[in-house]
Motif scaffolding. Sequence first.
Motif, PDB file in Angstrom:
ATOM      1  N   SER A 493       0.804  -1.216   0.000  1.00  0.00           N
ATOM      2  CA  SER A 493       0.000   0.000   0.000  1.00  0.00           C
ATOM      3  C   SER A 493       0.847   1.281   0.000  1.00  0.00           C
ATOM      4  O   SER A 493       0.303   2.364  -0.214  1.00  0.00           O
ATOM      5  CB  SER A 493      -0.940   0.024   1.211  1.00  0.00           C
ATOM      6  N   VAL A 494       2.156   1.174   0.209  1.00  0.00           N
ATOM      7  CA  VAL A 494       2.990   2.384   0.194  1.00  0.00           C
ATOM      8  C   VAL A 494       3.837   2.472  -1.081  1.00  0.00           C
ATOM      9  O   VAL A 494       4.652   3.387  -1.225  1.00  0.00           O
ATOM     10  CB  VAL A 494       3.911   2.473   1.427  1.00  0.00           C
ATOM     11  N   ARG A 495       3.667   1.553  -1.994  1.00  0.00           N
ATOM     12  CA  ARG A 495       4.533   1.501  -3.171  1.00  0.00           C
ATOM     13  C   ARG A 495       4.531   2.805  -3.965  1.00  0.00           C
ATOM     14  O   ARG A 495       5.541   3.197  -4.542  1.00  0.00           O
ATOM     15  CB  ARG A 495       4.105   0.349  -4.077  1.00  0.00           C
ATOM     16  N   ALA A 496       3.400   3.481  -3.990  1.00  0.00           N
ATOM     17  CA  ALA A 496       3.322   4.728  -4.761  1.00  0.00           C
ATOM     18  C   ALA A 496       4.201   5.820  -4.164  1.00  0.00           C
ATOM     19  O   ALA A 496       4.496   6.813  -4.849  1.00  0.00           O
ATOM     20  CB  ALA A 496       1.870   5.221  -4.823  1.00  0.00           C
ATOM     21  N   LEU A 497       4.618   5.668  -2.906  1.00  0.00           N
ATOM     22  CA  LEU A 497       5.413   6.695  -2.244  1.00  0.00           C
ATOM     23  C   LEU A 497       6.896   6.362  -2.212  1.00  0.00           C
ATOM     24  O   LEU A 497       7.703   7.143  -1.701  1.00  0.00           O
ATOM     25  CB  LEU A 497       4.920   6.879  -0.797  1.00  0.00           C
ATOM     26  N   VAL A 498       7.260   5.213  -2.734  1.00  0.00           N
ATOM     27  CA  VAL A 498       8.661   4.782  -2.658  1.00  0.00           C
ATOM     28  C   VAL A 498       9.427   5.194  -3.912  1.00  0.00           C
ATOM     29  O   VAL A 498       8.953   4.986  -5.015  1.00  0.00           O
ATOM     30  CB  VAL A 498       8.733   3.256  -2.468  1.00  0.00           C
TER      31      VAL A 498
END
Length: 498
Positions: A493-498
């Motif tokens: 769920s955090v992939r877009a921020l990495v």
Amino acid sequence: MTDTSTSTRYAVADTGAGQVRGLWRGDPGAGGSAAFLGIPFAKPPIGPLRFAAPVPVDPWDGVRDALEFAPTAQRGDPGITLIPEPSVPGDATLNVNVFTPSPGRTASLPVLVWIHGGGYVAGSPASPWYDGRAFNRDGVVTVTISYRLGFDGFGHIEGAPANRGVRDWLAALEWVQANIAHFGGDRARVTIAGQSAGGGAVLRLLALPAAQHLFRAVWALSAALADVSPERARAASARLAHLAAVEPTRDGFASVPEETLQSLQETASRPESDDRLAGARAMLTDGLSWGPMVDGDLVREPTLAALRAGVGADKPLVLGTTDDEFTMVLDSAARRLRVVPASLALAKLGVGRERRRAYLSDNGAQRRKGTAAVLGRYVTDAVFRATVVKVAEARAAAPTWVYRFSWPSPTRRWALHCLDVPFWFDCLDDPHVAVIAGDAPPRRLAAALHGAAVAFTRGDDPGWPAWSGAPGATRVFGGEASVPDVIADGYRSVRALV
């Protein structure tokens, strides 16, 4: 050595500076442990030493009492905090507390060194939650350390060494290397751990060439990295000097009472704009104002860059977060925000269109809880949870294990910041725990999380597949019954921020 000449049982241990007397809790050899509190590892950082690197303490004659917590760098009443962290007045703020089941030279037990959190501006090693009693029960010597905070510890000062707080961590760990055998510990089996800013501290140390000889392994809970740029550090210090009406030099700052600088440092670190939204965007973009600075000397590059270059790759690492570290801060705004589309709210925080779309697509369950829940999760992800993935990927094949703490607080609704700490320390009986974890926190969850910490500190793996072997593999502590204990991509769920 144990002194049982009175009804109160004392334990005496050697240090390089002299002997110290601690207090037994329970019976020696029958599950009890000895607490040695407030042992100095450096001289008080006052007068000409105020902005200096830590200086070794002078030896003393006789036996020095180590029966009470020593002064803390945190001053005054911190107010209501999620973790009880009392302030202790006084000047001798550079000290360690040692909890051991076996003071003496022969035990060679594994050692856990804990660095407290508090955003690098607050926190205390004197918290009852950080008592090493449960780790002692399980055969682990435990040490908590203090360090200078805020501007005194991390501010840029012309004519003074940078990163004084980092130097305090190093000096405390050097003390452990030199002395822990006298408390039953093995200097070759030191694990460093910390939560929040303390989690950021241990990651910073993992990525610091000068620290590599001081520990074997690292556990980072909810790590908050700083990596303050020199330009930002100089700007904050210049503003603080302006507020204090002094020159931004060592002599200038030394002319200002400590309590005055501490009262002004929060103002100096805030954006000059009165726009609260601009302030929130700046915090998410730039991070914390006070904390380890990339000074080009002791700290030569940001944490992630050093990890990618292979610093600390020989050391096992466990890291993780709670699921909703700071979501609770927007609970009071939930009603007002329910009419605001989540995409628009994220746009106001400076999240670009494509990233917004990807992030919302990956967080459908949170989106159904309302815009406040989405914004709270985004802050959690931007500050804490994305760091887990970035660190794990930066370490590549270096031994790394990842977890999530997903049990929601019955009193605060979310799996929030600090909720995992009493489970990790297995101190659920402390009366302060009920405020954050309710009257009946699950002991099975404490046994699982604390047990993993004990196994890792002893030198074993924590009990689930490593991310370094199966990228994405994540242990879930306290999740829903329908969720497996280990999932294949726990931070998707955090992939877009990495």
